[in-house]
Motif scaffolding. Sequence first.
Motif, PDB file in Angstrom:
ATOM      1  N   HIS A   9      43.449  45.579 -46.584  1.00  0.00           N
ATOM      2  CA  HIS A   9      44.491  46.017 -47.463  1.00  0.00           C
ATOM      3  C   HIS A   9      43.853  46.969 -49.026  1.00  0.00           C
ATOM      4  CE1 HIS A   9      46.964  42.798 -49.071  1.00  0.00           C
ATOM      5  NE2 HIS A   9      46.159  42.333 -48.016  1.00  0.00           N
ATOM      6  N   GLY A  10      44.677  47.377 -49.506  1.00  0.00           N
ATOM      7  CA  GLY A  10      44.045  47.650 -51.379  1.00  0.00           C
ATOM      8  C   GLY A  10      44.628  46.233 -51.679  1.00  0.00           C
ATOM      9  N   GLU A  11      44.523  46.263 -52.894  1.00  0.00           N
ATOM     10  CA  GLU A  11      44.970  45.242 -53.916  1.00  0.00           C
ATOM     11  C   GLU A  11      46.634  45.286 -53.591  1.00  0.00           C
ATOM     12  OE1 GLU A  11      44.080  44.103 -58.434  1.00  0.00           O
ATOM     13  OE2 GLU A  11      45.925  46.029 -58.121  1.00  0.00           O
ATOM     14  N   ALA A  36      42.114  52.804 -51.685  1.00  0.00           N
ATOM     15  CA  ALA A  36      42.563  53.182 -50.212  1.00  0.00           C
ATOM     16  C   ALA A  36      41.663  54.673 -49.957  1.00  0.00           C
ATOM     17  CB  ALA A  36      44.320  53.127 -49.482  1.00  0.00           C
ATOM     18  N   ARG A  37      42.154  54.984 -51.106  1.00  0.00           N
ATOM     19  CA  ARG A  37      41.356  56.181 -51.163  1.00  0.00           C
ATOM     20  C   ARG A  37      39.927  56.129 -51.236  1.00  0.00           C
ATOM     21  NH1 ARG A  37      44.005  60.694 -51.381  1.00  0.00           N
ATOM     22  NH2 ARG A  37      46.272  61.169 -51.018  1.00  0.00           N
ATOM     23  N   GLN A  38      39.616  56.022 -52.367  1.00  0.00           N
ATOM     24  CA  GLN A  38      38.038  55.357 -52.505  1.00  0.00           C
ATOM     25  C   GLN A  38      37.380  54.797 -51.059  1.00  0.00           C
ATOM     26  OE1 GLN A  38      36.092  56.253 -54.444  1.00  0.00           O
ATOM     27  NE2 GLN A  38      34.122  55.187 -54.143  1.00  0.00           N
ATOM     28  N   ALA A  39      37.678  53.936 -50.252  1.00  0.00           N
ATOM     29  CA  ALA A  39      37.586  53.798 -48.803  1.00  0.00           C
ATOM     30  C   ALA A  39      37.242  55.016 -48.246  1.00  0.00           C
ATOM     31  CB  ALA A  39      38.819  52.773 -48.055  1.00  0.00           C
ATOM     32  N   GLY A  40      38.262  56.011 -48.339  1.00  0.00           N
ATOM     33  CA  GLY A  40      38.157  57.618 -47.782  1.00  0.00           C
ATOM     34  C   GLY A  40      36.955  57.786 -48.150  1.00  0.00           C
ATOM     35  N   LYS A  41      36.860  57.860 -48.975  1.00  0.00           N
ATOM     36  CA  LYS A  41      35.767  58.831 -49.551  1.00  0.00           C
ATOM     37  C   LYS A  41      34.400  58.606 -48.685  1.00  0.00           C
ATOM     38  CE  LYS A  41      37.252  60.672 -53.456  1.00  0.00           C
ATOM     39  NZ  LYS A  41      38.058  59.981 -54.465  1.00  0.00           N
ATOM     40  N   ARG A  63      50.108  51.369 -45.562  1.00  0.00           N
ATOM     41  CA  ARG A  63      49.990  52.697 -46.565  1.00  0.00           C
ATOM     42  C   ARG A  63      48.130  52.327 -47.525  1.00  0.00           C
ATOM     43  NH1 ARG A  63      54.126  54.561 -49.532  1.00  0.00           N
ATOM     44  NH2 ARG A  63      54.694  52.620 -49.506  1.00  0.00           N
ATOM     45  N   THR A  64      47.971  51.891 -46.864  1.00  0.00           N
ATOM     46  CA  THR A  64      46.614  51.492 -47.170  1.00  0.00           C
ATOM     47  C   THR A  64      45.613  53.143 -46.371  1.00  0.00           C
ATOM     48  OG1 THR A  64      45.962  49.470 -48.389  1.00  0.00           O
ATOM     49  CG2 THR A  64      44.352  50.089 -47.047  1.00  0.00           C
ATOM     50  N   LEU A  65      45.766  52.703 -44.828  1.00  0.00           N
ATOM     51  CA  LEU A  65      45.490  53.726 -43.960  1.00  0.00           C
ATOM     52  C   LEU A  65      45.957  55.091 -43.778  1.00  0.00           C
ATOM     53  CD1 LEU A  65      44.511  53.514 -40.812  1.00  0.00           C
ATOM     54  CD2 LEU A  65      46.644  53.728 -39.917  1.00  0.00           C
ATOM     55  N   TRP A  66      47.045  55.491 -44.525  1.00  0.00           N
ATOM     56  CA  TRP A  66      47.614  56.119 -45.200  1.00  0.00           C
ATOM     57  C   TRP A  66      46.247  57.176 -46.592  1.00  0.00           C
ATOM     58  CZ3 TRP A  66      53.834  56.065 -46.234  1.00  0.00           C
ATOM     59  CH2 TRP A  66      53.892  55.592 -44.808  1.00  0.00           C
ATOM     60  N   GLY A  67      46.823  56.197 -47.260  1.00  0.00           N
ATOM     61  CA  GLY A  67      45.511  57.050 -48.043  1.00  0.00           C
ATOM     62  C   GLY A  67      43.783  57.370 -48.169  1.00  0.00           C
ATOM     63  N   THR A  68      43.174  56.838 -47.043  1.00  0.00           N
ATOM     64  CA  THR A  68      42.368  56.717 -46.655  1.00  0.00           C
ATOM     65  C   THR A  68      42.724  57.304 -45.350  1.00  0.00           C
ATOM     66  OG1 THR A  68      41.663  54.229 -46.662  1.00  0.00           O
ATOM     67  CG2 THR A  68      40.444  55.294 -44.728  1.00  0.00           C
ATOM     68  N   LEU A  69      43.280  57.649 -44.646  1.00  0.00           N
ATOM     69  CA  LEU A  69      43.265  59.050 -43.551  1.00  0.00           C
ATOM     70  C   LEU A  69      43.530  60.566 -43.844  1.00  0.00           C
ATOM     71  CD1 LEU A  69      45.490  57.478 -40.631  1.00  0.00           C
ATOM     72  CD2 LEU A  69      42.279  57.365 -40.819  1.00  0.00           C
ATOM     73  N   ASP A  70      44.224  59.737 -45.245  1.00  0.00           N
ATOM     74  CA  ASP A  70      44.717  61.199 -46.128  1.00  0.00           C
ATOM     75  C   ASP A  70      43.451  61.815 -46.781  1.00  0.00           C
ATOM     76  OD1 ASP A  70      45.634  63.518 -47.829  1.00  0.00           O
ATOM     77  OD2 ASP A  70      46.917  61.989 -48.943  1.00  0.00           O
ATOM     78  N   GLU A  71      42.515  60.887 -46.974  1.00  0.00           N
ATOM     79  CA  GLU A  71      40.901  61.381 -48.110  1.00  0.00           C
ATOM     80  C   GLU A  71      39.799  62.086 -46.935  1.00  0.00           C
ATOM     81  OE1 GLU A  71      39.305  62.212 -51.288  1.00  0.00           O
ATOM     82  OE2 GLU A  71      41.479  60.612 -51.849  1.00  0.00           O
ATOM     83  N   MET A  72      40.138  62.002 -45.357  1.00  0.00           N
ATOM     84  CA  MET A  72      39.308  62.400 -44.567  1.00  0.00           C
ATOM     85  C   MET A  72      40.416  63.489 -44.301  1.00  0.00           C
ATOM     86  SD  MET A  72      37.609  58.433 -43.102  1.00  0.00           S
ATOM     87  CE  MET A  72      36.574  58.526 -42.049  1.00  0.00           C
ATOM     88  N   ASP A  73      41.089  63.894 -44.621  1.00  0.00           N
ATOM     89  CA  ASP A  73      41.806  64.515 -44.087  1.00  0.00           C
ATOM     90  C   ASP A  73      42.053  64.281 -42.293  1.00  0.00           C
ATOM     91  OD1 ASP A  73      43.427  66.987 -43.863  1.00  0.00           O
ATOM     92  OD2 ASP A  73      41.420  69.051 -43.106  1.00  0.00           O
ATOM     93  N   ILE A 179      40.690  49.583 -38.566  1.00  0.00           N
ATOM     94  CA  ILE A 179      41.593  48.764 -37.971  1.00  0.00           C
ATOM     95  C   ILE A 179      41.935  48.862 -39.476  1.00  0.00           C
ATOM     96  CG2 ILE A 179      42.541  46.381 -37.192  1.00  0.00           C
ATOM     97  CD1 ILE A 179      40.644  46.352 -35.126  1.00  0.00           C
ATOM     98  N   SER A 180      42.876  48.611 -40.048  1.00  0.00           N
ATOM     99  CA  SER A 180      43.868  49.095 -41.565  1.00  0.00           C
ATOM    100  C   SER A 180      44.785  47.331 -41.443  1.00  0.00           C
ATOM    101  CB  SER A 180      44.010  49.533 -42.058  1.00  0.00           C
ATOM    102  OG  SER A 180      44.888  49.063 -43.429  1.00  0.00           O
ATOM    103  N   ALA A 181      44.721  45.633 -41.809  1.00  0.00           N
ATOM    104  CA  ALA A 181      44.620  45.263 -41.370  1.00  0.00           C
ATOM    105  C   ALA A 181      44.870  43.862 -42.881  1.00  0.00           C
ATOM    106  CB  ALA A 181      44.209  43.946 -40.394  1.00  0.00           C
ATOM    107  N   HIS A 182      45.062  42.505 -42.211  1.00  0.00           N
ATOM    108  CA  HIS A 182      44.918  41.519 -43.860  1.00  0.00           C
ATOM    109  C   HIS A 182      44.177  40.805 -43.701  1.00  0.00           C
ATOM    110  CE1 HIS A 182      48.696  42.824 -44.285  1.00  0.00           C
ATOM    111  NE2 HIS A 182      49.016  43.501 -42.983  1.00  0.00           N
ATOM    112  N   GLY A 183      43.754  40.670 -44.748  1.00  0.00           N
ATOM    113  CA  GLY A 183      42.629  38.851 -44.970  1.00  0.00           C
ATOM    114  C   GLY A 183      42.249  38.216 -44.146  1.00  0.00           C
ATOM    115  N   ASN A 184      43.152  36.616 -43.505  1.00  0.00           N
ATOM    116  CA  ASN A 184      43.424  36.305 -42.386  1.00  0.00           C
ATOM    117  C   ASN A 184      43.621  36.746 -41.012  1.00  0.00           C
ATOM    118  OD1 ASN A 184      42.869  33.751 -44.306  1.00  0.00           O
ATOM    119  ND2 ASN A 184      44.598  34.655 -45.048  1.00  0.00           N
ATOM    120  N   SER A 185      43.930  38.329 -40.612  1.00  0.00           N
ATOM    121  CA  SER A 185      44.718  38.809 -39.371  1.00  0.00           C
ATOM    122  C   SER A 185      42.690  39.229 -39.636  1.00  0.00           C
ATOM    123  CB  SER A 185      45.652  39.825 -38.876  1.00  0.00           C
ATOM    124  OG  SER A 185      45.787  40.500 -39.304  1.00  0.00           O
TER     125      SER A 185
END
Length: 248
Positions: A9-11, A36-41, A63-73, A179-185
């Motif tokens: 995830h983003g910060e 998240a948006r920059q990742a989608g871009k 929410r990171t996934l949402w931003g990434t997917l939104d940027e990718m339509d 997969i949008s997850a976490h540092g340790n997972s």
Amino acid sequence: MYKIVLMRHGESTWNLDNRFTGWTDVDLTEKGVAEARQAGKLLKEAGFTFDLAYTSVLKRAIRTLWGTLDEMDLMWLPVVHDWRLNERHYGALQGLNKAETAAKYGDEQVLVWRRSYDTPPNALDENDERTSYSDPRYAGLKREQIPLTECLKDTVQRVVPAWNDTIAPAIRSGKRIIISAHGNSLRALIKMLDGISDADIVNLNIPNGQPLVYELDADLKPIKSYYLGDQEAIQAALQAVASQGKSK
Ligand SMILES: O=C(O)[C@H](O)COP(=O)(O)O
């Protein structure tokens, strides 16, 4: 050959405050949303698209996934929310500042709590208000499945079944996944994929909001893996994550 994308995830607000987070459901900062948006871009520019997404039940990954997917339509994409992709539970450390904890207990001890494979931080007390027992998102779990603390080994023991039961079969069926997850997972997943030893996993850090591509062979063994984006910035971000648990 299969290609999958892993992303931390983003910060989050507690990344910004440098606090141990674990299963605490904190949100993204504005910077995290932008990451998240920059990742989608980046993914769009590199020609990626997906058929299916996996995430945890924690809003910073969702929410990171949402931003990434939104940027990718791709906001229409089916999304699987699996608690087994949650961050490692940080036990009684959840909420504490990492640098202050290092000043109190020493950098070495905090490194053990953050990165050792099989030493968990102290557990939350069963009656601690920070437990997840009454959280409706875990209502389907048995009480003993809800952790009070975890070491990375415990996280591996839930992430690997999530991979084997649902993620790997989807990849084999030809689905292109993110997969949008976490540092340790993600460290748990990467340990399994790359066959990293219990000793060497201590050195693996994952930066926020950077798409990590894994190319896998027919047996889902990694052929190669690489971060998209500015490699120098990614190295600096990796170093910054490693330093979060130092007193100075
Ligand atoms: O849960 C947390 O505090 C972070 O998301 C991961 O923290 P770590 O890099 O200190 O393990």
